[in-house]
Motif scaffolding. Structure first.
Motif, PDB file in Angstrom:
ATOM      1  N   ASP A   1       0.854  -1.409  -0.036  1.00  0.00           N
ATOM      2  CA  ASP A   1      -0.013  -0.211  -0.058  1.00  0.00           C
ATOM      3  C   ASP A   1       0.839   1.198  -0.016  1.00  0.00           C
ATOM      4  OD1 ASP A   1       0.958   0.231   2.608  1.00  0.00           O
ATOM      5  OD2 ASP A   1      -1.101  -0.133   3.594  1.00  0.00           O
ATOM      6  N   GLY A   2       2.084   1.140  -0.381  1.00  0.00           N
ATOM      7  CA  GLY A   2       3.120   2.259  -0.249  1.00  0.00           C
ATOM      8  C   GLY A   2       3.841   2.276   0.976  1.00  0.00           C
ATOM      9  N   GLY A   3       3.219   1.654   1.927  1.00  0.00           N
ATOM     10  CA  GLY A   3       3.979   1.693   3.503  1.00  0.00           C
ATOM     11  C   GLY A   3       4.227   0.127   3.945  1.00  0.00           C
ATOM     12  N   GLN A   4       3.252  -0.571   3.638  1.00  0.00           N
ATOM     13  CA  GLN A   4       3.435  -1.932   4.166  1.00  0.00           C
ATOM     14  C   GLN A   4       3.209  -3.079   3.251  1.00  0.00           C
ATOM     15  OE1 GLN A   4       1.513  -2.024   8.088  1.00  0.00           O
ATOM     16  NE2 GLN A   4      -0.482  -2.278   7.094  1.00  0.00           N
TER      17      GLN A   4
ATOM     18  N   TRP B   1     -14.503  -4.919   1.442  1.00  0.00           N
ATOM     19  CA  TRP B   1     -14.397  -5.790   2.881  1.00  0.00           C
ATOM     20  C   TRP B   1     -12.982  -6.116   3.275  1.00  0.00           C
ATOM     21  CZ3 TRP B   1     -16.907  -7.306  -1.571  1.00  0.00           C
ATOM     22  CH2 TRP B   1     -16.502  -8.553  -2.399  1.00  0.00           C
ATOM     23  N   ASN B   2     -12.083  -6.229   2.030  1.00  0.00           N
ATOM     24  CA  ASN B   2     -10.653  -6.844   2.240  1.00  0.00           C
ATOM     25  C   ASN B   2      -9.752  -5.460   2.239  1.00  0.00           C
ATOM     26  OD1 ASN B   2     -10.746  -9.548   2.323  1.00  0.00           O
ATOM     27  ND2 ASN B   2     -10.840  -9.735   0.192  1.00  0.00           N
ATOM     28  N   TYR B   3      -8.942  -5.502   3.335  1.00  0.00           N
ATOM     29  CA  TYR B   3      -7.971  -4.334   3.288  1.00  0.00           C
ATOM     30  C   TYR B   3      -7.233  -4.151   2.266  1.00  0.00           C
ATOM     31  CZ  TYR B   3      -4.188  -2.061   5.746  1.00  0.00           C
ATOM     32  OH  TYR B   3      -3.035  -1.021   5.792  1.00  0.00           O
TER      33      TYR B   3
ATOM     34  N   LEU C   1      -5.049  -2.584  -4.225  1.00  0.00           N
ATOM     35  CA  LEU C   1      -5.149  -3.085  -5.525  1.00  0.00           C
ATOM     36  C   LEU C   1      -5.535  -1.812  -6.363  1.00  0.00           C
ATOM     37  CD1 LEU C   1      -6.701  -6.506  -4.984  1.00  0.00           C
ATOM     38  CD2 LEU C   1      -4.609  -5.912  -6.374  1.00  0.00           C
ATOM     39  N   ARG C   2      -6.419  -1.132  -6.074  1.00  0.00           N
ATOM     40  CA  ARG C   2      -7.186  -0.053  -6.748  1.00  0.00           C
ATOM     41  C   ARG C   2      -5.943   1.148  -6.742  1.00  0.00           C
ATOM     42  NH1 ARG C   2     -13.058   1.888  -5.286  1.00  0.00           N
ATOM     43  NH2 ARG C   2     -12.337   3.256  -6.827  1.00  0.00           N
ATOM     44  N   LYS C   3      -5.411   1.418  -5.874  1.00  0.00           N
ATOM     45  CA  LYS C   3      -4.569   2.478  -5.923  1.00  0.00           C
ATOM     46  C   LYS C   3      -3.267   2.289  -6.679  1.00  0.00           C
ATOM     47  CE  LYS C   3      -1.994   6.028  -3.449  1.00  0.00           C
ATOM     48  NZ  LYS C   3      -1.677   6.494  -2.114  1.00  0.00           N
TER      49      LYS C   3
ATOM     50  N   GLN D   1      -0.300  -6.911 -12.749  1.00  0.00           N
ATOM     51  CA  GLN D   1      -0.680  -5.886 -12.896  1.00  0.00           C
ATOM     52  C   GLN D   1      -2.197  -5.790 -13.285  1.00  0.00           C
ATOM     53  OE1 GLN D   1       1.046  -3.075 -12.904  1.00  0.00           O
ATOM     54  NE2 GLN D   1       3.082  -3.978 -12.885  1.00  0.00           N
ATOM     55  N   VAL D   2      -2.976  -4.847 -12.417  1.00  0.00           N
ATOM     56  CA  VAL D   2      -4.398  -4.818 -12.717  1.00  0.00           C
ATOM     57  C   VAL D   2      -4.730  -4.117 -13.951  1.00  0.00           C
ATOM     58  CG1 VAL D   2      -6.487  -3.806 -11.532  1.00  0.00           C
ATOM     59  CG2 VAL D   2      -4.773  -4.588 -10.092  1.00  0.00           C
TER      60      VAL D   2
END
Length: 180
Positions: A25-28, A53-55, A60-62, A121-122
């Motif tokens: 996520d950019g950090g972890q 609902w999934n952290y 994934l989106r970003k 890749q998404v």
């Protein structure tokens, strides 16, 4: 034939391999367990079903990348454990004693203990159905692993383990792409 409750019909088809999906996520880093998967065709395009609902979904989106890691039956308790806790407050690599391996093309790591890893890749998100479409950019298989049986979720808390492989390659040769 006995009629099955319609609400349980998915258990007849949900036997695809259980996978682990790593994100960053950019950090972890995080790992989520997914049993809703689909191969799109003979190209390296796959789909998974996940959502808010999934952290890991926000990552994934970003960042639009992940690793699909394919665990074997010897990892089943860890796979279930990963799926029953949240990356919001848990370092799943540490908690489940899994080893990060740097990927070559994406930021999320491979998982050393898994039989195979696919960097992805998404390429699309079908929000109406929570489908994330992935394009593979690299794939790896650990040919030294003794355990090669993958696990399939039935959807009701039970699992099926791969058994003997049956070879019908000659019969299907006209339908298989070159090199498969």
């Amino acid at each position: 034939m006995r009629q099955l409750e319609l609400s349980k019909a998915f258990t007849l088809m949900e036997s695809g391999p259980v996978i682990l999906v790593t994100t960053h996520d950019g950090g972890q880093d995080n790992i989520m367990t997914i049993s809703w998967t689909m191969v799109m065709d003979f190209t390296p395009v796959f789909a998974i079903t996940t959502g808010e609902w999934n952290y890991s979904y926000a990552a994934l989106r970003k960042h639009r990348e992940c690793v699909i890691a394919i665990p074997t039956v010897d990892l089943l308790d860890r796979v279930v454990g990963i799926g029953t806790c949240s990356g919001v407050d848990t370092d799943k690599f540490a908690k489940f004693k899994l080893t990060r391996v740097p990927a070559r093309h994406v930021k999320p790591p491979l998982i050393k203990e898994c039989l195979a890893n696919i960097e992805c890749q998404v390429i699309d998100i079908v929000e109406k159905h929570n489908i994330v479409v992935l394009q593979a950019v690299a794939a790896y298989v650990d040919t030294t692993r003794k355990e090669k049986r993958v696990v399939h979720a039935v959807g009701d808390g039970t699992f099926i383990v791969d058994g003997r492989r049956l070879d019908r390659r000659k019969m299907m040769a006209s339908k298989l792409p070159a090199g498969v």
